[in-house]
Design an enzyme around this catalytic site. Structure first.
Site, short mmCIF file in Angstrom:
data_model
loop_
_atom_site.label_atom_id
_atom_site.label_comp_id
_atom_site.label_asym_id
_atom_site.label_seq_id
_atom_site.Cartn_x
_atom_site.Cartn_y
_atom_site.Cartn_z
N LYS A 84 0.84 -1.20 0.00
CA LYS A 84 0.00 0.00 0.00
C LYS A 84 0.87 1.25 0.00
CE LYS A 84 -3.93 -1.97 2.52
NZ LYS A 84 -4.83 -1.78 3.69
N ASN B 12 -11.01 8.43 7.15
CA ASN B 12 -11.33 9.48 6.18
C ASN B 12 -11.69 10.73 6.96
OD1 ASN B 12 -12.94 7.04 4.08
ND2 ASN B 12 -10.88 7.85 3.93
N ARG C 107 -13.09 13.59 6.64
CA ARG C 107 -14.00 14.45 5.88
C ARG C 107 -15.41 13.86 5.93
NH1 ARG C 107 -14.83 10.79 1.96
NH2 ARG C 107 -13.06 9.62 1.16
N ARG D 78 -24.67 4.20 -5.55
CA ARG D 78 -24.02 5.29 -6.28
C ARG D 78 -24.28 5.11 -7.78
NH1 ARG D 78 -18.05 6.15 -3.52
NH2 ARG D 78 -18.65 5.73 -1.35
#
Length: 447
Positions: free
Chosen positions: A158, A289, A291, A337
């Site tokens: 990663k 995250n 946000r 989505r």
């Protein structure tokens, strides 16, 4: 409360934040690239300011242009939405230095949690379990080989500066490590400007479950329950729901306790999400995250709370509007989505002009839409057109409402992922809550 807020984003999330501003009597100022001049968020804002040509690096990803727009718009605060500059600590710092309130956590927290290696250290120190892996950046292939051998194959490489699944490379056995290491370094450098990598154990067919957290400047931190996000393509989410189906109550308690402890340990303020990878009864911190999350509407539907309004209130210096015991989880909500992508072609983007658009309405159906008939879906941005959310008193009611709503959507001019979503909803695996993150790549929902 603020008098005016600039929204440093576009599409459906810009429209959602404009609506949140209106609810609080705040003047909403949008920004737009030359490609977006006719998009709904430009029309819906109280004022819209152009910030450059279509390429994101010259407009929505250009901090100086966004700050210039904020000064021109005479705003007090900047809401970054998600994506673009939302997790750029340098931009958050620049907002502060320019005298604007950044609607999000302190820039130092964004910096800490954006460094995935440092985030692993911080969470481990806070007692949050992390996936077995390296303690620092892998500087050489020799060190990567040594650590992968200790962890055991398969492993995942990663990007240390990355997130959202971008640039990850799975390595099945030692023979493939050298080539994978070079590939992962190249992807990390291209996506994040840093080739630093770390390695973790690869978990087979895990679930992706996340916890919404919220903090204020007085140190209060709460959770708003969990979301199941296992239906993904290329490590990017397609469908989310809350509650996570079949989640053991004791495991949920561990997840929410860990999420709050982790957020509290870093002095988290405003909305954030702790993401976990879950295999059986084992759960590990994946990333945070810092946000508002794309899938925040499913949390709003099951809690009845307005996260955008709370973000603005907390950014303005108010205390959290809820205590933990005042945050319910009622019924079930599912979000699909709606991307302009072709599932039959490996979810390739499908740019073009939307020639016809018919959207569903009905009990328990919510729509977060950023497009309209006649707009051009550009190659320059994420192809998310809208989010369809269905709530029900039970998961099956939410599923049935979502299936009916998807059947009522008409989009002409671009391909969409709607046929894929309908196959997911109709599948026995989804109906029974038997989901994991590798189902799409295994072809579980192929037509």
């Amino acid at each position: 409360m603020f008098h005016s807020v600039l929204i440093a984003n576009r599409g459906e999330i810009a429209c959602r934040i404009i609506r949140g501003c209106r609810a609080l009597g705040i003047r909403a100022v949008a920004v737009h690239s030359e490609a977006d001049v006719d998009w709904p968020h430009v029309r819906e804002a109280d004022e819209a300011i152009p910030i450059g040509p279509a390429p994101a690096r010259d407009s929505y990803l250009a901090p100086a242009r966004v700050l210039e727009a904020a000064r021109a718009g005479r705003v007090e605060a900047i809401h970054p939405g998600y994506g673009f500059l939302s997790e750029n600590w340098r931009f958050a710092k620049a907002c502060e230095e320019a005298g604007f309130v950044f609607v999000g956590p302190p820039w130092r927290v964004i910096q800490q949690m954006g460094d995935k290696i440092q985030a692993r250290w911080l969470m481990a120190a806070a007692g949050v379990p992390v996936v077995p892996g390296s303690d620092g950046a892998l500087e050489t292939i020799e060190r990567a080989t040594e650590l992968a051998g200790q962890i055991g194959y398969p492993v995942m490489l990663k990007a240390a500066a990355g997130g959202g699944g971008i640039g990850m490379v799975r390595v099945a056995e030692a023979a493939g490590l050298a080539a994978a290491f070079a590939t992962a370094q190249r992807r990390a450098q291209a996506a994040f400007g840093s080739a630093a990598l770390f390695v973790e154990r690869y978990l087979d067919r895990p679930r992706h479950i996340e916890v919404q957290v919220f903090g204020d400047r007085d140190g209060h931190v709460v959770h708003l329950h969990e979301r199941e996000c296992s239906i993904q393509r290329r490590h990017q989410k397609l469908l989310e729901e809350s509650p996570a189906p079949g989640l053991d109550p004791a495991l949920k308690e561990r997840l929410t306790t860990a999420a709050v402890a982790g957020a509290r340990a870093v002095g988290y303020v405003n909305a954030g999400t702790m993401e976990f990878i879950v295999q059986g009864q084992d759960a590990y911190f994946l990333e945070m995250n810092t946000r508002l999350q794309v899938e925040h509407p499913v949390t709003e539907e099951v809690t009845g709370l307005d996260l955008v309004s709370a973000q603005l209130r907390v950014a303005a210096g108010e205390r959290l509007p809820w205590a933990q015991e005042e945050i319910p989880q009622r019924g079930a909500a599912i979000e699909c989505r709606i991307y302009a992508e072709n599932p039959a072609r490996g979810f390739m983007p499908s740019p073009g002009r939307i020639a016809r658009l018919i959207l569903p309405v009905g009990p328990g159906v919510r729509l977060e839409c950023g497009v309209a008939e006649g707009v051009e879906v550009s190659v320059h941005y994420d192809p998310l057109l809208a989010k369809l959310i269905a709530w029900g008193s039970s998961r099956e009611e939410a599923r049935a409402r979502m299936e009916a709503a998807l059947g009522a959507v008409v989009v002409e001019g671009v391909a969409t992922v709607i046929p894929f979503h309908r196959r997911v909803l109709q599948s026995a695996a989804f109906r029974e809550g038997r989901v994991h993150t590798q189902m799409v790549e295994e072809g579980a929902f192929n037509g």
